[in-house]
Motif scaffolding. Structure first.
Motif, short mmCIF file in Angstrom:
data_model
loop_
_atom_site.label_atom_id
_atom_site.label_comp_id
_atom_site.label_asym_id
_atom_site.label_seq_id
_atom_site.Cartn_x
_atom_site.Cartn_y
_atom_site.Cartn_z
N ALA A 23 -7.43 21.47 5.85
CA ALA A 23 -6.16 20.80 5.61
C ALA A 23 -6.14 19.52 6.43
O ALA A 23 -6.80 19.43 7.48
N GLN A 168 3.16 17.19 7.59
CA GLN A 168 2.68 18.53 7.29
C GLN A 168 1.17 18.54 7.16
O GLN A 168 0.53 17.52 6.92
N VAL A 170 -1.64 19.37 4.91
CA VAL A 170 -1.81 19.49 3.47
C VAL A 170 -3.17 20.11 3.16
O VAL A 170 -4.21 19.51 3.49
N PRO A 171 -3.23 21.29 2.54
CA PRO A 171 -4.52 21.85 2.15
C PRO A 171 -5.25 20.90 1.20
O PRO A 171 -4.63 20.34 0.28
N SER A 173 -7.13 21.55 -1.11
CA SER A 173 -7.07 22.07 -2.48
C SER A 173 -5.77 21.71 -3.18
O SER A 173 -5.69 21.78 -4.41
N GLU A 174 -4.75 21.29 -2.43
CA GLU A 174 -3.45 20.98 -3.02
C GLU A 174 -3.09 19.50 -2.91
O GLU A 174 -2.04 19.08 -3.41
N ALA A 175 -3.93 18.71 -2.26
CA ALA A 175 -3.55 17.33 -1.94
C ALA A 175 -3.27 16.49 -3.19
O ALA A 175 -2.40 15.60 -3.15
N ARG A 176 -3.93 16.76 -4.28
CA ARG A 176 -3.77 15.93 -5.47
C ARG A 176 -2.38 16.01 -6.09
O ARG A 176 -2.00 15.16 -6.89
N ARG A 177 -1.61 17.02 -5.73
CA ARG A 177 -0.27 17.14 -6.32
C ARG A 177 0.74 16.24 -5.61
O ARG A 177 1.87 16.10 -6.07
N PHE A 178 0.34 15.63 -4.51
CA PHE A 178 1.22 14.73 -3.77
C PHE A 178 1.14 13.32 -4.35
O PHE A 178 0.20 12.96 -5.06
N LYS A 185 -6.80 8.95 -2.48
CA LYS A 185 -7.49 9.88 -3.38
C LYS A 185 -9.01 9.75 -3.24
O LYS A 185 -9.73 10.75 -3.24
#
Length: 225
Positions: A23, A168, A170-171, A173-178, A185
């Motif tokens: 993260a 925060q 940010v994992p 694996s989830e960063a692209r949703r931000f 990117k």
């Protein structure tokens, strides 16, 4: 031709649990910010003149050599700027025990923590110039550091200034949703590959974004388009 002055800048990518559940520490810029409003970013910002006059622990020779390539700013100054910006924007201290006889403006609060900037904990990872046509342009150097090197509680952001909100971890694996800037990117994609490969990067990407071509150099490697 774009006449916007390009300022030197530095960014710190703090990585937590890099080999298990990686993260990175990020925050959101204000909606009214002049540069990248509303975007989630790593802590970072422009180099301050006083960053050149602070004591830092030694950088690795490889990182220093890559940092000074095509640069008028010292490697230590860039490293100090990244650590200062992270401290200001997140309240996190990346330091080594040490006292300062006369810390300059902008560094006095950091000095009171009893630490000096720990540049030895940094790894130079990425460099990018803001594309032409933007209201502000920066020549930003991105550094990696393991959150285990922090001298502060990685979940305590009470000492942060108000430039970034929603701080925060940010994992990856989830960063692209931000809501991320394009260059962030790109950096995250490089980081995912880097963590699998381990060891220092074979070369450091440099996105020049000049007026003629989106040339990507690799500091320590060959140029590519």
């Amino acid at each position: 031709m774009d006449q916007t002055a390009i300022r030197d800048a530095a960014t710190l990518i703090l990585i937590r649990d890099g080999q298990t559940a990686p993260a990175v520490l990020m925050g959101q810029r204000g909606a009214n910010a002049a540069f990248m409003p509303g975007k989630f970013v790593f802590p970072g910002g422009a180099v301050d003149p006083n960053d050149a006059s602070v004591p830092v622990t030694p950088l690795a020779d490889l990182d220093r050599a890559r940092l000074v390539a095509d640069s008028t700013v010292s490697a230590e100054t860039l490293a100090a700027a990244a650590i200062r910006e992270a401290w200001e924007e997140t309240g996190q201290v990346l330091g080594a025990k040490g006292t300062w006889p006369d810390p300059p403006a902008g560094w006095r609060g950091f000095a009171r923590t009893g630490f000096v900037p720990n540049a030895a904990a940094l790894q130079f990872f990425f460099r990018a110039v803001t594309p032409v046509g933007r209201p502000r342009r920066f020549d930003a150097r991105f550094f990696l550091a393991d959150a285990a090197q922090l001298c502060t509680d990685p979940d305590d952001f009470s000492g942060a200034e108000d430039e970034l909100s929603h701080l925060q971890w940010v994992p990856l694996s989830e960063a692209r949703r931000f809501n991320l800037p394009f260059i962030t990117k790109v950096v995250l994609a490089e980081l995912m590959v880097h963590l699998k490969r381990k060891g220092p990067p074979a070369s450091v990407p440099f996105f020049r974004n000049d007026d003629e071509a989106f040339l990507v150099s690799r500091l320590g490697g060959a140029s590519i388009l």
